[in-house]
Design an enzyme around this catalytic site. Structure first.
Site, mmCIF file in Angstrom:
data_model
loop_
_atom_site.group_PDB
_atom_site.id
_atom_site.type_symbol
_atom_site.label_atom_id
_atom_site.label_comp_id
_atom_site.label_asym_id
_atom_site.label_seq_id
_atom_site.Cartn_x
_atom_site.Cartn_y
_atom_site.Cartn_z
ATOM 1 N N SER A 122 4.191 114.154 -57.297
ATOM 2 C CA SER A 122 3.823 115.468 -56.758
ATOM 3 C C SER A 122 3.854 116.528 -57.851
ATOM 4 C CB SER A 122 4.771 115.848 -55.623
ATOM 5 O OG SER A 122 4.697 114.895 -54.580
ATOM 6 N N TYR A 124 8.630 106.123 -52.536
ATOM 7 C CA TYR A 124 8.826 107.570 -52.629
ATOM 8 C C TYR A 124 9.013 108.043 -51.188
ATOM 9 C CZ TYR A 124 7.759 112.387 -54.284
ATOM 10 O OH TYR A 124 7.793 113.721 -54.598
ATOM 11 N N LYS A 156 12.908 106.592 -54.397
ATOM 12 C CA LYS A 156 13.189 107.980 -54.720
ATOM 13 C C LYS A 156 13.364 108.682 -53.379
ATOM 14 C CE LYS A 156 11.228 112.228 -56.540
ATOM 15 N NZ LYS A 156 9.982 112.944 -56.856
#
Length: 298
Positions: free
Chosen positions: A48, A138, A164
């Site tokens: 991101s 993620y 993550k």
């Protein structure tokens, strides 16, 4: 063999691009050299913060190749390959398999649509088949339902080593960290709560604002590892004062303010990906004044 491959502080590196969306390779080198001089352990690219979902797949491949070349084995490179378009995600995964990244990472499928847990598992299975490098999920709030149960299923896939964790519930993180008898690599995502993540079992941190103050995050991590919670909390509070400024001035797009802060620090960080508008002269001056007031050296 343990699946806990990544520890310590790993900036979510910005992608320096010019007005034509070309990667500014010298800027990548300058940024990585600077971060390594402050003690980071590697980088998370094309996520991101790297504006991966907003730039072309070819540009992301160029960024990955540039980062690998600049890295020269000094630390780890985790390459985020997810895309709103599934075919692009597979292409990016296959490309990552051909270059010297240490792992890939991927958001869950396109957040515009709801997917069942079995569909999400199948999605990650397809990515592991396209790239044999270790994979970190993620995990963001876009994943609905029982995140712990889903992560247990996904991390049972061959090649998936952990995640993550960029969610707000550290109760969830603690439960996920206990999966597979604790043999799961969990990396904290929210910069403003690194200390919370570490205290609940995270092995390290990946974050956007690490770009502008890597030494503070390294110091926080080291203080925690040494058992000095008072110092770790003091550093987290100081970090959060800067984060608030970056969030306020970014108006929902922290990448814009991080890139502008890096420009103020002397780095050629380039443009935020379109349609993000550049800062005006007045906005730049206000950001600089507020960052200095919050304790960031420029």
């Amino acid at each position: 063999m343990s699946r806990i491959l990544f520890r310590g502080i790993m900036p979510a590196l910005i992608t320096p691009i010019d007005e034509n969306r070309q990667v500014k390779k010298e800027a990548v080198k300058a940024l990585m050299d600077y971060q390594y001089s402050k003690g980071v352990k590697g980088f998370y690219i094309n996520g991101s913060t790297g504006e991966g979902p907003a730039i072309a797949a070819a540009t992301r491949m160029e960024m990955a190749e540039t980062a690998v070349a600049v890295n020269a084995g000094r630390g780890v490179i985790i390459n985020h390959i997810a895309s709103p378009n599934f075919e692009d995600a597979i292409a990016l995964a296959r490309h990552a398999d051909t270059i010297d990244v240490d792992a890939i990472s991927a958001l869950a499928p396109n957040f515009y649509f709801n997917y069942t847990p079995s569909e999400i598992v199948d999605y990650y299975k397809a990515l592991t088949e396209a790239c044999k490098k270790p994979l970190l999920v993620y995990a963001t709030p876009s994943i609905q339902g029982d995140i712990v149960s889903l992560m247990e299923k996904v991390t049972s896939l061959p090649g998936v080593i952990g995640l993550k964790f960029t969610r707000m519930s550290y109760y969830e993180l603690s439960l996920i960290k206990q999966l597979h008898l604790g043999d799961i690599n969990v990396i904290n995502g929210p910069d403003e709560m690194l200390l919370a993540g570490l205290s609940m079992g995270a092995d390290g941190g990946i974050g956007s604002t690490y770009n502008v103050m890597p030494e503070r995050f390294v110091a926080l991590y080291d203080a925690f590892r040494q058992g000095n919670m008072v110092e770790a909390q003091r550093i987290q509070y100081a970090i959060n004062r800067v984060i608030k400024v970056l969030l306020d001035h970014g108006r929902g797009n922290v990448v814009k303010s991080v890139k502008e802060a890096l420009l103020l620090m002397g780095f050629d960080s380039g443009y935020a990906a379109s349609p993000a508008a550049p800062f005006t002269a007045e906005e730049k001056a206000a950001l600089k004044a507020d960052l200095i007031a919050a304790g960031l050296e420029l």
